[in-house]
Design an enzyme around this catalytic site. Structure first.
Site, PDB file in Angstrom:
ATOM      1  N   HIS A 189      -4.065 -50.551  -4.114  1.00  0.00           N
ATOM      2  CA  HIS A 189      -5.158 -51.480  -4.383  1.00  0.00           C
ATOM      3  C   HIS A 189      -6.341 -51.127  -3.490  1.00  0.00           C
ATOM      4  O   HIS A 189      -6.168 -50.755  -2.331  1.00  0.00           O
ATOM      5  CB  HIS A 189      -4.724 -52.932  -4.113  1.00  0.00           C
ATOM      6  CG  HIS A 189      -5.635 -53.949  -4.719  1.00  0.00           C
ATOM      7  ND1 HIS A 189      -6.808 -54.359  -4.104  1.00  0.00           N
ATOM      8  CD2 HIS A 189      -5.558 -54.652  -5.874  1.00  0.00           C
ATOM      9  CE1 HIS A 189      -7.395 -55.261  -4.861  1.00  0.00           C
ATOM     10  NE2 HIS A 189      -6.658 -55.453  -5.941  1.00  0.00           N
ATOM     11  N   ASP A 206      -1.302 -55.927 -11.062  1.00  0.00           N
ATOM     12  CA  ASP A 206      -1.555 -55.481 -12.432  1.00  0.00           C
ATOM     13  C   ASP A 206      -0.316 -54.825 -13.036  1.00  0.00           C
ATOM     14  O   ASP A 206      -0.062 -54.947 -14.236  1.00  0.00           O
ATOM     15  CB  ASP A 206      -2.723 -54.484 -12.454  1.00  0.00           C
ATOM     16  CG  ASP A 206      -4.020 -55.111 -11.974  1.00  0.00           C
ATOM     17  OD1 ASP A 206      -4.384 -56.153 -12.517  1.00  0.00           O
ATOM     18  OD2 ASP A 206      -4.645 -54.568 -11.047  1.00  0.00           O
TER      19      ASP A 206
END
Length: 440
Positions: free
Chosen positions: A316, A374
């Site tokens: 991330h 995600d």
């Protein structure tokens, strides 16, 4: 809406020295309630003739906010000071909406009234049917959402005066309430099924699932495990500091644009694959790999710096540690897969194998390329039967409350100005115009 505590000036300054002239400039340092101190450069150009160059604004604070705080190194996400882990475990989405909007957790009476008010705003104007039907059936649902949300300003003139606190509150409630209705209508239109209206006896996440999957042919019973998982997904995506779409909402709002237009702008920004489209990219990556037997091949490619292939859903930009939302989403993912008994579905088996390797492989562990939120949300949506094209739409449904809270905070901030970034100009200097006949 909530009152915001101001950041504090400190006695510290940062000295800027112009080596060409020897001039020294003192820049004040400000302190927030937590996180790094910031250098106040608001008068930099006025005092020095220089301005900063920061593509992507990754080292620039564009606003002062008291809504969400992220510590990427420690893997911390706070909504109004409350850890995301505690909210996901003990709260629900409506309570988090109230918290983000008003700054504090509601009492039982406040929560009851808030849920009632949101529920009774879930209907949309019946003419919205005609608006949707003017679009192609194969339109991407995010394209439909940008158009429909922007069009809300044409239906609700009584809540577009941004200087009126009552108007802002009504617009905020309408936006949060109507997004699931619009999202599911975009889906139903794309597959040729009748629109399903919201039901006032269902809670927010239950209502969403009902409008997604019910048909007039037979009763639809909402699965409580799936409703809980959906509610948790909404909580985890409700806000995330000054990301691209939130910054877009604030920038649009800084001009005085109406709230529906601002949220439509946020949806457009969210659509990008580097932002809200990341979980959609995860599924496309899994489909490219195709089979669990090919995982070693793609892992090898991911480690090759000369290979353009990248594993989507790992690591991330903000979290340099484990994404705190991913742990919670992993739990929900397992609960959903167990409830639906779909672990033998090839794509889901492939995803679980990728997860296992990423958590054990020294390369991924050393670079902290852990599965992120995600990765797991894409798997959950796939298991639930939600089409890939709707993944980003669900993100928009969740993030609407964050956008609305940020928009309200910006409107109420007396120091906020219309957004006007500077640029480092690198084009031609002044040139004299020549008539067409004179150009050789």
């Amino acid at each position: 809406m909530s009152e915001k505590a101001a950041a504090q000036a400190t006695n510290n300054t940062v000295t800027l020295i112009d080596n060409a002239t020897g001039r020294r400039f003192e820049l004040p340092v400000m302190k927030g309630s937590t996180g790094p101190d910031v250098i106040d450069v608001r008068k930099l150009y006025q005092d020095t003739g220089f301005f900063t160059f920061d593509p992507g604004y990754t080292s620039t604070g564009s606003c002062e906010s008291s809504i969400t705080y992220i510590d990427g190194d420690a893997g911390v996400l706070l909504y109004r000071g409350y850890p995301i882990e505690q909210l996901a475990e003990h709260s629900d989405f409506m309570e988090c909406c109230y918290l983000l909007l008003y700054g504090d957790l509601p009492t039982a009476d406040q929560k009851r009234k808030f849920e009632h008010d949101i529920t009774y705003h879930t209907m949309v104007h019946e003419q919205m049917h005609k608006f949707i039907e003017g679009l192609r059936r194969d339109s991407h649902p995010m394209a439909v959402m940008v158009g429909m949300v922007g069009a809300l300003s044409a239906f609700y003139h009584d809540s577009t005066d941004i200087t009126n606190p009552r108007h802002r509150m009504v617009a905020s409630y309408r936006m949060i309430a109507k997004m699931p209705t619009l999202a599911t209508w975009a889906y139903k239109y794309s597959i040729g099924q009748p629109f399903i209206y919201p039901r006032n006896d269902l809670r927010y996440s239950e209502n969403f699932l009902h409008m997604m999957f019910a048909t007039p042919c037979e009763p639809y019973k909402v699965n409580p495990v799936l409703a809980k998982a959906m509610d948790r997904i909404l909580i985890l995506h409700a806000d995330h500091e000054q990301n691209a779409s939130t910054s877009t909402v604030r920038l649009a709002g800084s001009s005085g644009a109406n709230p529906f237009a601002c949220i439509a702008a946020g949806i457009a920004s969210l659509w990008g694959p580097a932002h809200g489209g990341a979980n959609e990219a995860v599924l496309k990556m899994l489909e490219e790999i195709g089979d669990k037997s090919r995982v070693p091949e793609y892992i090898k490619r991911a480690k090759d710096k000369d290979d353009p292939f990248r594993l989507m859903g790992f690591g991330h930009r903000v979290y340099h540690n484990y994404d705190p939302r991913a742990r919670i989403m992993r739990q929900s993912c397992n609960e959903v897969l167990d409830e639906l008994n779909v672990r033998d579905e090839p794509l889901l088996e492939l995803a679980m194998e990728l997860e296992r390797i990423a958590l054990e492989d020294d390369y991924f562990v050393s670079k902290k390329l852990y599965p992120n939120v995600d990765f797991y949300s894409g798997i959950i949506f796939r298991a639930m039967g939600i089409p890939v094209s709707l993944f980003t739409v669900l993100f928009a449904v969740a993030r609407t409350v964050g956008w609305v809270a940020q928009w309200n905070e910006m409107i109420e901030d007396p120091t906020q100005k219309i957004g006007r970034p500077r640029q480092l100009y690198a084009g031609p200097t002044r040139r004299e115009f020549k008539l067409l006949a004179q150009r050789g």
